[in-house]
Scaffold this active site. Structure first.
Site, PDB file in Angstrom:
ATOM      1  N   ASP A 239     129.066 -96.377  72.838  1.00  0.00           N
ATOM      2  CA  ASP A 239     127.675 -96.698  73.205  1.00  0.00           C
ATOM      3  C   ASP A 239     127.380 -98.214  73.136  1.00  0.00           C
ATOM      4  O   ASP A 239     126.784 -98.651  74.052  1.00  0.00           O
ATOM      5  CB  ASP A 239     126.849 -95.753  72.299  1.00  0.00           C
ATOM      6  CG  ASP A 239     127.077 -94.371  72.627  1.00  0.00           C
ATOM      7  OD1 ASP A 239     127.441 -93.823  73.726  1.00  0.00           O
ATOM      8  OD2 ASP A 239     126.793 -93.544  71.701  1.00  0.00           O
ATOM      9  N   ASP A 260     127.111 -95.514  67.538  1.00  0.00           N
ATOM     10  CA  ASP A 260     127.168 -94.407  68.406  1.00  0.00           C
ATOM     11  C   ASP A 260     125.707 -93.568  68.145  1.00  0.00           C
ATOM     12  O   ASP A 260     125.146 -93.453  67.066  1.00  0.00           O
ATOM     13  CB  ASP A 260     128.260 -93.412  67.640  1.00  0.00           C
ATOM     14  CG  ASP A 260     128.867 -92.388  68.817  1.00  0.00           C
ATOM     15  OD1 ASP A 260     128.427 -92.709  70.074  1.00  0.00           O
ATOM     16  OD2 ASP A 260     129.250 -91.172  68.157  1.00  0.00           O
ATOM     17  N   LYS A 262     123.385 -90.714  68.678  1.00  0.00           N
ATOM     18  CA  LYS A 262     123.460 -88.916  68.669  1.00  0.00           C
ATOM     19  C   LYS A 262     121.844 -88.600  68.708  1.00  0.00           C
ATOM     20  O   LYS A 262     121.146 -89.069  68.066  1.00  0.00           O
ATOM     21  CB  LYS A 262     124.109 -88.584  67.637  1.00  0.00           C
ATOM     22  CG  LYS A 262     125.535 -89.019  67.524  1.00  0.00           C
ATOM     23  CD  LYS A 262     126.233 -88.482  68.629  1.00  0.00           C
ATOM     24  CE  LYS A 262     127.827 -88.835  68.625  1.00  0.00           C
ATOM     25  NZ  LYS A 262     128.600 -88.295  70.015  1.00  0.00           N
TER      26      LYS A 262
END
Length: 350
Positions: A239, A260, A262
């Protein structure tokens, strides 16, 4: 070998033996007692011909032909071979990876970490090849407990929403996550990309949820960029790689992180609530450090869990020590996947 009469005499002297046994027994093998006239005993009424085989087996000195080896052979025929199960000590022993590839790369640490144009983050397109992805490796090596939890959640959602409703719900979650990542990519890259997004995407609850995190991110080096580990032969699409300023640990300040993003419908305040996400992060960290397309080293990781209602996202920072711990676990999962694929290839060579 003592005669049966001798054994009976000894039993007769025992206080626990209530019958008064006489030394003269009709089927005794001793001829001395046969000639003596004694009071008739109940044992003399026994049909000696009928039980002669039993008597011979009691007084015989013949050794049985059965041996431990022959008994094991009989057991194999009757019940099959013995299953050699692992002992409890062996099962509880922690597994150690056979792989010696390091998470960090000292060669990159000494190089210049400046990009040709620091204002433009790397965005290497993902090229599919025979290498497995990080996502596939983790999915194919889930534990029985993880599979059970996932299946229970799926069945519960189907009971609540129905088959079609569950499919629609899953598709909606995927679409929301896709729009969330597009918004973050635009926010962290350039204003031109941000203008291309619709107002609904930018003002979503997920974006509002990570506002307090975005203000502490700077020095973005890569966005939605492909990585591959040249030695371990796996790939993935990360990402973000950037500096995360809000760090309580001074030695970690200024270090690059694999970030990352989420989304979640339930709060995940602890890193253990993120399941395999830490393994995914360290897999990307290790890949960057051994990918020639990246001229910098990454030592840390950051998992950011955003919420649809806009409540502040939970952040889970992974310093270099924690990353090293998860790296060992990732290598075990990678070995498990490799072994599984090898077995499937053996069973299905075509």
């Amino acid at each position: 070998m003592q005669s049966l009469s001798g054994i009976c005499k000894k039993l007769g002297r025992s206080s626990k033996f209530f019958l008064q046994l006489t030394p003269s027994v009709g089927f005794s093998t001793s001829c001395n007692f046969c000639s003596q006239k004694k009071k008739k005993s109940p044992y003399q009424e026994v049909d000696q011909d009928k039980y002669s085989n039993l008597i011979r087996s009691i007084v015989s000195t013949r050794v049985s032909s059965q041996t431990p080896e022959s008994l094991f052979q009989e057991d194999d025929l009757l019940y099959g071979p013995v299953s050699k199960c692992k002992t409890q000590e062996q099962e509880s022993r922690p597994k150690v990876t056979q792989n010696t590839v390091l998470l960090l790369n000292p060669e990159k640490r000494n190089r210049s970490d400046t990009l040709p144009d620091s204002s433009i983050p790397l965005k290497i397109p993902l090229q599919k090849n025979k290498m497995p992805s990080v996502t596939r490796i983790l999915q194919q090596t889930m534990t029985a407990k993880q599979i059970l939890i996932l299946e229970r959640w799926k069945q519960r959602m189907i009971l609540e929403l129905g088959e079609d409703g569950f499919a629609e719900h899953t598709s909606e979650i995927f679409l929301q996550g896709k729009h969330f990542h597009e918004a973050l990519e635009a926010i962290l890259s350039s204003q031109d990309q941000l203008k291309e997004l619709d107002e609904k995407t930018i003002s979503s609850g997920y974006v509002a949820s990570v506002q307090h995190v975005l203000k502490d991110i700077s020095g973005v080096r890569a966005l939605e960029s492909a990585v591959h580990h040249e030695t371990l032969k796996y790939l993935g699409l990360l990402d973000c790689v950037a500096e995360y300023r809000f760090l309580c640990c001074f030695p970690c300040r200024g270090k690059l992180c694999v970030i990352d993003w989420k989304t979640s419908e339930k709060p995940k305040p602890f890193i253990r609530n993120t399941y395999d996400n830490p393994l995914q992060v360290v897999a990307y960290v290790g890949a960057i450090n051994h990918d020639a397309n990246y001229n910098f080293e990454v030592q840390c990781g950051l998992i950011v869990v955003a919420y649809k209602d806009g409540s502040p996202a939970h952040t889970h920072f992974m310093d270099s020590e924690l990353c090293s711990q998860y790296w060992s676990k990732w290598l075990l999962r990678l070995e498990k996947y490799t072994e599984k694929e090898k077995n499937q290839t053996t069973l299905n060579p075509d």
